[in-house]
Design a protein around this motif. Structure first.
Motif, mmCIF file in Angstrom:
data_model
loop_
_atom_site.group_PDB
_atom_site.id
_atom_site.type_symbol
_atom_site.label_atom_id
_atom_site.label_comp_id
_atom_site.label_asym_id
_atom_site.label_seq_id
_atom_site.Cartn_x
_atom_site.Cartn_y
_atom_site.Cartn_z
ATOM 1 N N GLY A 125 0.865 -1.243 0.054
ATOM 2 C CA GLY A 125 0.103 -0.061 -0.074
ATOM 3 C C GLY A 125 0.688 1.342 0.207
ATOM 4 O O GLY A 125 1.801 1.341 -0.718
ATOM 5 N N GLY A 126 0.476 2.121 0.850
ATOM 6 C CA GLY A 126 1.243 3.292 0.839
ATOM 7 C C GLY A 126 0.209 4.602 1.046
ATOM 8 O O GLY A 126 -0.983 4.308 0.979
ATOM 9 N N CYS A 166 -2.966 5.227 -1.083
ATOM 10 C CA CYS A 166 -3.945 4.327 -1.540
ATOM 11 C C CYS A 166 -5.033 4.552 -0.947
ATOM 12 O O CYS A 166 -6.085 3.879 -1.278
ATOM 13 C CB CYS A 166 -3.452 2.824 -0.764
ATOM 14 S SG CYS A 166 -1.852 2.398 -1.674
ATOM 15 N N LYS A 172 -3.076 -4.566 -5.565
ATOM 16 C CA LYS A 172 -3.956 -5.430 -6.190
ATOM 17 C C LYS A 172 -4.932 -4.816 -7.308
ATOM 18 O O LYS A 172 -5.383 -5.409 -8.078
ATOM 19 C CB LYS A 172 -4.609 -6.407 -5.236
ATOM 20 C CG LYS A 172 -5.722 -5.577 -4.599
ATOM 21 C CD LYS A 172 -6.673 -6.757 -3.682
ATOM 22 C CE LYS A 172 -7.634 -6.047 -2.556
ATOM 23 N NZ LYS A 172 -8.127 -6.882 -1.950
ATOM 24 N N HIS A 205 -1.265 6.048 8.195
ATOM 25 C CA HIS A 205 -2.533 6.317 7.235
ATOM 26 C C HIS A 205 -3.883 6.293 7.757
ATOM 27 O O HIS A 205 -4.772 5.387 7.697
ATOM 28 C CB HIS A 205 -2.332 5.110 6.080
ATOM 29 C CG HIS A 205 -1.023 4.811 5.500
ATOM 30 N ND1 HIS A 205 -0.112 5.587 5.259
ATOM 31 C CD2 HIS A 205 -0.314 3.660 5.409
ATOM 32 C CE1 HIS A 205 1.009 5.256 4.838
ATOM 33 N NE2 HIS A 205 0.721 3.932 4.878
ATOM 34 N N ASN A 233 -4.942 2.658 8.999
ATOM 35 C CA ASN A 233 -3.706 1.788 9.017
ATOM 36 C C ASN A 233 -2.823 2.478 9.611
ATOM 37 O O ASN A 233 -1.956 3.352 9.040
ATOM 38 C CB ASN A 233 -3.592 1.361 7.395
ATOM 39 C CG ASN A 233 -2.041 0.760 7.333
ATOM 40 O OD1 ASN A 233 -1.648 0.418 6.166
ATOM 41 N ND2 ASN A 233 -1.783 -0.037 8.432
ATOM 42 N N GLY A 292 -1.930 -4.722 7.591
ATOM 43 C CA GLY A 292 -2.466 -3.711 6.380
ATOM 44 C C GLY A 292 -1.902 -3.623 5.057
ATOM 45 O O GLY A 292 -2.489 -3.885 4.096
ATOM 46 N N GLU A 293 -0.429 -3.935 5.245
ATOM 47 C CA GLU A 293 0.260 -3.956 3.842
ATOM 48 C C GLU A 293 1.742 -4.414 3.951
ATOM 49 O O GLU A 293 2.386 -4.750 2.706
ATOM 50 C CB GLU A 293 0.594 -2.207 3.478
ATOM 51 C CG GLU A 293 0.845 -1.353 4.629
ATOM 52 C CD GLU A 293 1.096 0.234 4.226
ATOM 53 O OE1 GLU A 293 0.235 0.625 3.327
ATOM 54 O OE2 GLU A 293 1.489 1.156 4.781
#
Lengths: 457, 457
Positions: free
Chosen positions: B147-148, B151, B158, B369, B374, B413-414
């Motif tokens: 993610g990041g 996102c 995905k 995030h 997150n 989360g990521e």
């Protein structure tokens, strides 16, 4: 009286188990033409009832055909091997709309439009918008990973499903994902269920992501001399850094049918028509609309209809819906193939469709989601129940799908495989992926009771 | 000399097979602390080489640990059972950036930042932006579904992967998905591979979606008296119909560490800091910035730093990166847990973190995030190699994860599960889902050669 009916009537309150002629007839078909009678219809009221049915079916190796609102376009829920038609249509509660968490929790029978309204009331948004949103249900949307015009900007159903309660083929209750917006816990079984067409489990509850509703929207309807011009405009809009919320294209055949149905004056000029919707903050949309108009004028558009309020937008969307009705009004049967091509091949596709029409004598109407290359390609046939006509039509569809696969396209963008695309699925997936599909199916449904007779059989 | 090394040196050009001490050392660890030596390192140059290695490994039941850039945070690629460390880092060509189709085709070793630059050069955008984007690779991003910050608006990895070439555990080359933006052909094996952590196959090529690059961006840095105020602002921004491209929150502990590292004057006042990034058309962003400023002022913000050009935005992002460095500068070891909570529980999480700090004596720093809940929750421990400290830290992490799971959260989360979250995965998935994971693993990797010793073993 069938043994399955007797057994299920003992397992569940008997008013939810039916063998009435009326119920069997409703559950033998969706919106495609294939039909087959189930042996019994179950109207599940709860997850526990679904689990009881599946434990029974698994033990006795009885086919189970899960069904939501039954508005599929590919025969996906048709009970080709008899057995149980398992309707989840009555599990239709919206359990929660929580803007704090940005989620809604729904049962599978909830009509998609109802979910949208429930979110909208709170100022929030569930974007996926299949054309049938007033009658289709979330369970069916998940089974087919349904799309719609706004998926260009907002993504398809799978991009909104955060968590699922699933009853497995063996009747166990499995929770995958959850109510977090990010989740990397294990494999992505949540998304694996999206688009699995009732073959890997039965969804009994879904937690979906909702987002802040855009403040406003506006539209442009743009007429072009020909399809090539409209397709070039699609690319120019994206190249200009604009990501519309919808970008829909219509070809000459469809426009001609619409002129015939609605009258020449109701339709824009030209042989191609582009609908562009943008949404966002009020001032942004106003500004973007001006930029778009300027861009389209530079591209030699014939005429632009600007829709800057809700009513005017709805008029343009009504025209889009009328295209479907216009094709129906021709009296021909519409074989609607939701093929996809890489976006740069839009013009090639329409040229191919013209050639196919010439070669086969079957009119071909193309319209749909230009932005993502998902063009509904409609073969207009006379009487599909006439074996001679059917054979000719099927051969034409075969030519279409063969061409699509040769051009890096997909045989279905949002309707699913079901029975309609079954003959091409092996070719579309290739042998390694097809074998892997079977292995995964075997792992998740060892006795093959879930939706048998479909694309893996 | 090991038999595996000798065998592989015959299968592949020997310069791509190594047992040098240097290579073994590099490939024994990622950015987490667990380490284990592989028996041999393979630097794959092509899909065919990957297939040859997997056919060999499957036949001889040799563990295979696929590795991209090796910047994972959970020990996901650590070769705990020895065997082959299969590096795809040298398969790093950007094969195509095609704006007409809105796709890029890349090999797995491509550095994420390079893909972003290649798209940007053409005016297009690959949005996923893990913090390590200058050193992490697309293959690793896919393996962990990275993610990041962006996102929140744009979605995780995905949501950009359209098609994959995958070498299966038995060494067959499988293509899933394709280059179309919509595709409902069969099950969604493309997304199943995303986040599968090297346990279901080896990705050797990816076709990703790119979108028009937003014209501009702008940021606000907003200081608040406390975390509760900042968390309330997160919800108020979303409720106002604004979907920022990033919405990052920082707690008091992190700010204090940053003041210590950078000097009091470089930091904003207050015990909580919110970074809001918006992007889009120039005029829209300008307008939205004004609306945001007004809204934040109504919410009692202490101070707002406005960043309306690229350089000013980068300054705010630099501060975000400096938070990480500041925590490192404390001299403590940062156990970074990328947990997620439903967004409405942000304040509860931080209150819990304060209590955890009080109860265990281990400082806890929270930032991340906020928009998708997150929050990177960093336990700051002294010497993690000291068994006493390690035991105390592990107990604190256990309390954190237990709390997260009790509050509908996710343990990752990521970053993924890897070794770091392995002790909690059964509880996080529940027994039915865990069993289903094993069945799918068995179907796709019958001999269990792919990344053994991780979260399913």
């Amino acid at each position: 009286m069938s043994k399955i009916y007797q057994d299920l009537s003992k397992l569940l309150p008997s008013e939810f188990v039916s063998i009435s002629q009326g119920d069997l007839e409703v559950h033998r078909i969706d919106k495609w033409h294939a039909a087959a009678d189930p042996e019994v219809v179950v109207f599940a009221q709860s997850t526990e009832q679904v689990a009881a049915v599946l434990r029974y079916a698994n033990e006795h190796e009885v086919p189970v055909y899960t069904r939501g609102a039954g508005v599929g376009y590919v025969g996906g829920c048709v009970p080709v091997n008899g057995g149980i038609a398992l309707s989840v249509a009555q599990m239709n509660d919206i359990l929660e709309v929580n803007t704090g968490d940005g989620v809604a929790v729904v049962q599978p029978g909830v009509i998609t439009g109802h979910l949208q309204e429930a979110a909208r009331t709170k100022g929030w948004y569930y974007p996926p918008d299949p054309a049938s949103l007033k009658e289709c249900s979330i369970g069916g949307n998940i089974a087919t990973n349904a799309g719609g015009p706004r998926c260009l900007k907002y993504g398809v159903t799978k991009q909104y499903v955060l968590g699922l309660e699933v009853v497995t083929a063996t009747g166990e209750i499995m929770r995958v994902g959850g109510r977090c917006h990010k989740n990397k816990t294990g494999f992505d079984l949540t998304t694996l269920m999206c688009g699995s067409e009732g073959m890997l489990g039965v969804v009994t509850e879904a937690t979906v992501r909702i987002i802040p509703h855009p403040e406003t929207r506006a539209m442009l309807g743009a007429s072009f001399v020909d399809f090539t011009g409209a397709a070039a405009a699609v690319q120019a809009i994206l190249d200009a850094g604009i990501l519309p919320s919808a970008l829909e294209i219509t070809d000459a055949f469809t426009l001609a049918a619409a002129r015939d149905y609605l009258g020449e004056d109701s339709l824009p000029p030209g042989d191609a028509y582009l609908m562009v919707e943008i949404d966002g903050r009020l001032s942004s949309v106003k500004n973007e609309l001006e930029g778009l108009t300027k861009l389209l004028n530079e591209l030699g558009v014939l005429r632009i209809n600007e829709a800057s309020d809700e009513a005017a937008c709805e008029e343009i969307w009504q025209l889009r819906r009328d295209f479907s009705y216009s094709l129906k009004h021709t009296g021909l049967t519409k074989l609607n193939e939701d093929i996809v091509v890489p976006r740069s091949k839009l013009v090639e596709l329409v040229n191919f469709a013209r050639q196919l029409q010439k070669d086969t004598g079957i009119p071909v109407a193309c319209f749909g989601h230009a932005g993502d290359g998902n063009i509904h390609t409609n073969l207009m046939v006379e009487d599909y129940s006439d074996p001679v006509i059917k054979k000719r039509a099927d051969a034409a569809v075969d030519k279409l799908f063969t061409w699509v696969l040769e051009h890096d396209g997909a045989i279905t963008g949002e309707h699913g495989v079901g029975l309609a695309k079954k003959p091409w699925i092996k070719q579309a997936l290739g042998p390694v992926s097809f074998a892997m599909h079977k292995q995964i199916k075997q792992a998740m449904d060892p006795k093959g009771i879930l939706n048998p007779g479909k694309f893996l059989d």
